[in-house]
Design a protein around this motif. Sequence first.
Motif, PDB file in Angstrom:
ATOM      1  N   PRO A  19      -7.084  -0.388  -4.695  1.00 38.72           N
ATOM      2  CA  PRO A  19      -6.183  -1.228  -5.200  1.00 38.72           C
ATOM      3  C   PRO A  19      -6.025  -2.336  -4.148  1.00 38.72           C
ATOM      4  O   PRO A  19      -5.932  -2.068  -3.072  1.00 38.72           O
ATOM      5  CB  PRO A  19      -4.868  -0.354  -5.560  1.00 38.72           C
ATOM      6  N   ALA A  20      -5.563  -3.547  -4.975  1.00 36.35           N
ATOM      7  CA  ALA A  20      -5.452  -4.724  -3.919  1.00 36.35           C
ATOM      8  C   ALA A  20      -4.140  -4.514  -3.201  1.00 36.35           C
ATOM      9  O   ALA A  20      -3.174  -4.032  -4.029  1.00 36.35           O
ATOM     10  CB  ALA A  20      -5.371  -6.032  -4.722  1.00 36.35           C
ATOM     11  N   PRO A  21      -3.688  -4.863  -2.284  1.00 38.07           N
ATOM     12  CA  PRO A  21      -4.717  -5.658  -1.165  1.00 38.07           C
ATOM     13  C   PRO A  21      -5.266  -4.745  -0.214  1.00 38.07           C
ATOM     14  O   PRO A  21      -5.829  -5.373   0.906  1.00 38.07           O
ATOM     15  CB  PRO A  21      -3.714  -6.600  -0.594  1.00 38.07           C
ATOM     16  N   LEU A  22      -5.389  -3.386  -0.380  1.00 37.14           N
ATOM     17  CA  LEU A  22      -5.985  -2.407   0.444  1.00 37.14           C
ATOM     18  C   LEU A  22      -7.573  -2.684   0.588  1.00 37.14           C
ATOM     19  O   LEU A  22      -8.210  -3.251  -0.270  1.00 37.14           O
ATOM     20  CB  LEU A  22      -5.914  -0.976   0.215  1.00 37.14           C
ATOM     21  N   PRO A  23      -8.160  -2.828   1.709  1.00 38.32           N
ATOM     22  CA  PRO A  23      -9.434  -2.731   1.868  1.00 38.32           C
ATOM     23  C   PRO A  23     -10.141  -1.640   1.544  1.00 38.32           C
ATOM     24  O   PRO A  23      -9.486  -0.432   1.225  1.00 38.32           O
ATOM     25  CB  PRO A  23      -9.554  -2.905   3.429  1.00 38.32           C
ATOM     26  N   ARG A  24     -11.353  -1.430   1.362  1.00 39.12           N
ATOM     27  CA  ARG A  24     -12.221  -0.207   0.944  1.00 39.12           C
ATOM     28  C   ARG A  24     -12.115   0.954   2.216  1.00 39.12           C
ATOM     29  O   ARG A  24     -12.709   0.482   3.015  1.00 39.12           O
ATOM     30  CB  ARG A  24     -13.759  -0.569   0.609  1.00 39.12           C
ATOM     31  N   LEU A  25     -11.459   2.031   1.804  1.00 38.63           N
ATOM     32  CA  LEU A  25     -11.179   3.067   2.719  1.00 38.63           C
ATOM     33  C   LEU A  25     -12.201   3.378   3.589  1.00 38.63           C
ATOM     34  O   LEU A  25     -12.155   3.232   4.925  1.00 38.63           O
ATOM     35  CB  LEU A  25     -10.371   3.960   2.120  1.00 38.63           C
TER      36      LEU A  25
END
Lengths: 115, 808
Positions: free
Chosen positions: B17-23
């Motif tokens: 989910p925005a604004p998280l980076p790809r974990l």
Amino acid sequence: MRRLALVLSCGVGFAAVTWLGGWWGALVMAGILGAMLQSFAPGLVGLAAGLAWLGMILQADRHGSLGRLLERLGGVFGIPGWTIVALAAGVAFLTCWSGARVGSLLRREPRTGNR
Amino acid sequence: MAVLVAAGLGGLSSAPPAPLPRLGPFLEPRRGVWDVARQAELPASALGMIPGLRRAVAVRYDDRGVPHIFAENEPDAIRALGYVVARDRLFQLELQARAGAGTLTELVGARALPLDRQTRGLGLPAAAEARLAELADSGHARALIEAYADGVNAWIAHLETGGAPLEYQLLGRRPVRWAPINTFHLLNQMGWTLTQSDLEDRKDAAARIIGAAAAEALYPRNSPIQEPLQPNGQRRPREEMPTLPPPQLLAAIPPGGGGPSLSGACVPTRFCGARDALGSNNWAVAPARSATGHALLAGDPHLGLSVPAIWYEAHLVVADSLDVYGVTIPGAPGVVIGFTRDVAWSFTNVEADLQDRYLEVVDDSTAPSRYRLDGAWRPVGLRTERYLGPNGQLLRTDTVRYTHRGPLSRAADGRWRSLRWTALEAPSSVEPLSRAPTAHTVGEWFAVMTGWLSPPQNMVVADRAGTIGIRSTGRFPIRPADRGDLLQRGDTSATDWQGDWPVAEWPQAINPPQGYLASANQQPVDPRVNRRYLGANWYSPWRALRINALLRADSQVTVDDMRRFQTDPFSAATERLLPAFLAAARQFPLHDSLQRAAARLAEWDGRYTIDNPRAALFEAAVSELQLRLWDELSPTNGRPALVMVWALLADPDNPWWDDQRTPEVREGRDQLLAAALLVADGKLQREHGPPDAGGWRWDRVRSMDIYHLLRIPALSALGIPVQGGLGTISPLSGGSDFGASWRMVVDLGEEVRGWGIYPGGQSGNPASSRYLDRLGAWRDGQLDTLRFPRRPSDLARITATLSLEPAP
């Protein structure tokens, strides 16, 4: 003692695989370990991966650069910087624990089917 | 359970989910964010391979992180420059090029769509394509921009096995290859920053509210105070008080104060009403007036500041042909401002009027395909612009229209207007920029830079023989009606430009009798010397006045004087406006609050030092005065230059002084000045506490915010206390992130020596010790000694080496 040696050697393996294949590589290796080592609990596989990632993260430091990075990242996400290291180790643990667990299930299921 | 966890982690690693980076990719120890820490410091020794490199190149980094590049030919030096700039500033390179290309959406998504549409609507990408197509395949300029691209791409290729800079990690993107055209995108973006103008709209909107005569006077063609960069033979500034016609108030003022908004009168990307907070400076002192007996040169270009900094320091050496030190803009294949073993130079912006807008007659008010010219219909040129998202998805398609003048667009009032702009037509500045360091004298340098046409710059140059020179260099159009500050008719070619100023007419001077030369974005030439239209609504000349005053008063200028002048805390605006406030207060001796406020203002020593307790009062009083004085206009849009306030002081009963919110009273100058001071004093007490409790300290009222390119506060430098204020040589005003982007002083003695600083650091990596390492010294007005070795072995403090070799 044997378990500790196994965790450490798996950790070295996880470090090498992550270096070469990224986080997907770690997941695949966990799955294989889970399928191959029946006596090795998935939790220990996760622990080995978490320790491996932790070691690799600490190894990335260059004259305090890790501390500066954590300070900045903590500011970006609004959390203490060290929690991101913990999160990385946690992600490695969960990824590889779940990979090992799935691997062990996959190995067991065909046997059940043969009966 | 395990399957659910694995699926959840997979989901967070592919589509978080925005604004998280790809974990997963973000936290992974090798290519993930931790690689940012691994890459933060330069290794003591490194090897790089660059395709196309002809010979090995040696790079030595000094203790300030500056690369000294020793190559055997110029293209190799530029390849190495591309490589080292990419090594330190890769994200900045891509972001700036995308800004000029109108492709920011491909990096950051749909939120950048308005900016990209503006960029493409202005015709900037099309102009870049035209510049590239004009370059001869085997020409010098093309060789350089291609060499630069080789270097940048070699570093990007190096990254393919490792991580990417932090910004890419946060955005979940990877760097894309650098194309030679990106250099033109970057230069176009600089051209837009430095030459955009809303003059016609500003005047047009004002004329509809206050009448043409008043609008003409408020945004005048000539500055009321003349201190031109081309000396006019006067020993002091020439003052010419204009008479300001009263406002006619053709439109009603809405209740609640404030005049009708000048809709569309201020381009939102550029300093609405904040021109007095901006400005670049440069000056040179002849040997006869310098303590060292050599020519001295200083320069401090002011731009919107960012982290990482706009500039990157580098030293390029090619045996027997090139030895230049200075600052480059990431993306430019060479040093822009700097010095060689013989000459030094610096730029300020000319602020000439280089854009004209034409009201076109079109065949269709929604989607025109033809426009009228000299009684005949002409086809409108069409160009389709497609905007893509980060994953290549189509976000939008636009049609950009063109007349023979330039891009055609529909204004907010429904009228179709075409834009003619020198930046869209000027030839590449890469060639003169690359040739400039080969000059050995001021004359040679000017001859080479005659090819620099956009954006026009006031270029100050000095050489080792003691010659100093200045010239406003660039393309200045000649208009048929000799003015470009009004909207033009588009249906006739009689309004089209009729050529350019000849070089001999460019404002300029070499070795003037006064012994120094200076520019600070002021009107470059006294209209008594040359009346031809160059622009209007010039910057207030406060900085030019102060620099000239300092240089006139000092006949033994030292290097340290030059450094101190760059952050001098006095303002010529204060000298002219402060006495007026105090005199006005004396007219109302029975008003206790006013007298206390005036007493506090009288305590001020006139210095904008960071711990000054009274500068804030003057600044607030001037701000309140402008709000009241220009209340016939909008308080935020189209505010005239501060020098017009000074011009009105001599006319105490002019109707402009009347406060429109009090129709029952007709105020004069003194009432308005006193009211502004009183309100400012009360406001400061409300917002910052009692006058002597510490809350009025200048650094607690005003400070500098330097934002990261993505405006992420944690990666920025905020709340920096800075000496300077309204009209000082290094101005500082609220709501502006403009400041001295580079400060340099050069002593052109037997051995040329330089000192310089910029806010930030060489590295764009937030984990690096070189990310903001210069900020403290910059804030304090200090300059670093610039190391200028002739050979690698001459460099005393080497912190890292880089060997570059041809890729097999």
